[in-house]
Design a protein around this motif. Structure first.
Motif, short mmCIF file in Angstrom:
data_model
loop_
_atom_site.label_atom_id
_atom_site.label_comp_id
_atom_site.label_asym_id
_atom_site.label_seq_id
_atom_site.Cartn_x
_atom_site.Cartn_y
_atom_site.Cartn_z
N ILE A 136 0.68 -1.04 -0.15
CA ILE A 136 -0.04 0.05 -0.04
C ILE A 136 0.98 1.34 -0.14
O ILE A 136 1.83 1.45 0.86
CB ILE A 136 -1.05 0.07 1.09
CG1 ILE A 136 -1.89 -1.19 1.07
CG2 ILE A 136 -1.87 1.29 1.06
CD1 ILE A 136 -2.74 -1.33 2.51
N ALA A 137 0.57 2.17 -0.73
CA ALA A 137 1.28 3.52 -0.88
C ALA A 137 0.94 4.17 0.21
O ALA A 137 -0.10 4.31 0.91
CB ALA A 137 1.00 4.14 -2.22
N ASP A 138 2.14 4.89 0.85
CA ASP A 138 2.06 5.82 2.04
C ASP A 138 1.06 7.03 1.59
O ASP A 138 0.37 7.49 2.28
CB ASP A 138 3.31 6.38 2.41
CG ASP A 138 4.23 5.26 2.91
OD1 ASP A 138 3.61 4.32 3.49
OD2 ASP A 138 5.15 5.41 3.10
N ASP A 139 1.30 7.57 0.35
CA ASP A 139 0.60 8.55 -0.22
C ASP A 139 -0.65 7.93 -1.11
O ASP A 139 -0.28 7.49 -2.25
CB ASP A 139 1.27 9.50 -0.87
CG ASP A 139 0.74 10.66 -1.50
OD1 ASP A 139 -0.48 10.91 -1.43
OD2 ASP A 139 1.46 11.63 -1.94
N PRO A 140 -1.92 8.11 -0.83
CA PRO A 140 -3.11 7.90 -1.48
C PRO A 140 -2.82 8.40 -3.13
O PRO A 140 -3.01 7.77 -3.83
CB PRO A 140 -4.48 7.86 -0.87
CG PRO A 140 -3.86 8.02 0.63
CD PRO A 140 -2.33 8.86 0.36
#
Length: 324
Positions: A136-140
């Motif tokens: 999952i990316a830290d920044d959506p």
């Protein structure tokens, strides 16, 4: 007798999925610790998908429901299931993929009254047995722009009221419809919770899928969607855009490179429109620019991508990763 309202509605669009549908449904039926309903939306299949779906409905009355949607495409099929869903939470599941054990109960426990969207990690299983985990990316927004890191429809969980509010899936997107849906969720300010465990399996295979496999159209829509995302960030999130401009440009370049692989003239046209001054390395985050990007300032985008396509056609497979 009144039927208890389920906690999760699982919507499974199915097109020519006779070989996979039972596996997909079984992965739901094995979920423990929560109540659910399964809505199979048969979408113009030419094989025995409807017969398989009906048999599953007969075997699990009150749990599995089969409906048909004549408008072709994943967006229409998912919207048909969404319209019939009774639960507060929606799980979209492709007919050829599967949930991992404990997925639903675990993600429900992560939710709070203001949660709109649970993002889970995805496990990709390739035909040769190799497996890849998509984190999952830290920044959506970065996850959206790079088409990775926002989970997957199979790995995520959505509050039905917000999915309804944004109008479900866009029928104009026969591909990239999942990320177009994600884009509108982020636009609306969806409150996200992250599940840092693999939640679902995406099986890579060469068979038919409900999402279009017209590669030129897929690439065109991906560029069009990325341009919409960038336009939104410039207009509505200017501070974020300015702070992340080089990364955003690199994401847009990545979409153009994907298009160049299958439609070089279309990619060249879009590149000239988006970057009218040409390629300036200082405008791009180097971490996301391919190694052959060093040629852009000298040969230009079109000629460089033309060379990449040429060499990719005959270099050994192990070397092709350097030309992606």
């Amino acid at each position: 007798m009144e039927v208890t309202r389920p906690q999760v509605s699982i919507v499974i669009p199915a097109y020519n999925a006779q070989k996979f549908l039972a596996r997909s449904v079984a992965s739901v039926l094995s979920q423990k610790g929560c109540s659910f309903e399964i809505i199979i939306v048969e979408n113009n299949s030419t094989d025995a998908t409807l017969r398989v779906a009906t048999a599953l409905q007969d075997a699990h009355p009150g749990v599995v429901r089969v409906v048909q949607e004549k408008i072709a495409g994943a967006s229409a099929a998912r919207n048909a299931g969404l319209a019939l869903a009774r639960a507060e939470w929606i799980q979209f599941l492709d007919a050829d993929d599967a949930l991992l054990p404990g997925k639903l109960a675990r993600q429900l426990q992560l939710t709070a009254p203001d949660t709109d969207w649970v993002i889970g990690e995805l496990l990709i299983r390739w035909e040769d047995g190799e497996e890849t985990v998509v984190p999952i990316a830290d920044d959506p927004w970065q996850g959206l722009l790079f088409y990775a890191g926002l989970g997957h429809l199979n790995a995520n969980l959505f509050r039905r009221s917000l999915a309804d509010e944004i109008g479900g899936f866009n029928p104009g997107y026969r591909s990239c419809n999942d990320f177009e849906f994600f884009f509108r969720l982020l636009q609306r300010g969806a409150n996200i919770v992250k599940d840092h465990l693999c939640a679902a399996v995406h099986f890579q295979h060469s068979g038919e899928r409900i999402t279009t496999t017209n590669l030129k159209e897929m690439a065109r829509l991906r560029v069009a969607l990325t341009k919409r995302e960038v336009k939104h960030l410039k207009a509505r999130r200017a501070q974020y855009y300015e702070a992340n401009r080089e990364t955003i440009n690199a994401a847009l370049l990545g979409a153009l490179r994907k298009q160049a692989t299958v439609d070089l003239p279309g990619a060249k046209h879009n590149f000239n429109e988006v970057f009218p001054e040409g390629y300036d390395a200082s405008d791009f985050d180097r971490a996301f620019v391919p190694k052959h990007g060093v040629l852009y300032p000298f040969l230009g985008f079109g000629a460089t991508e033309c060379l990449r396509r040429f060499f990719s056609s005959f270099v050994p497979l192990g070397w092709r990763k350097f030309l992606k």
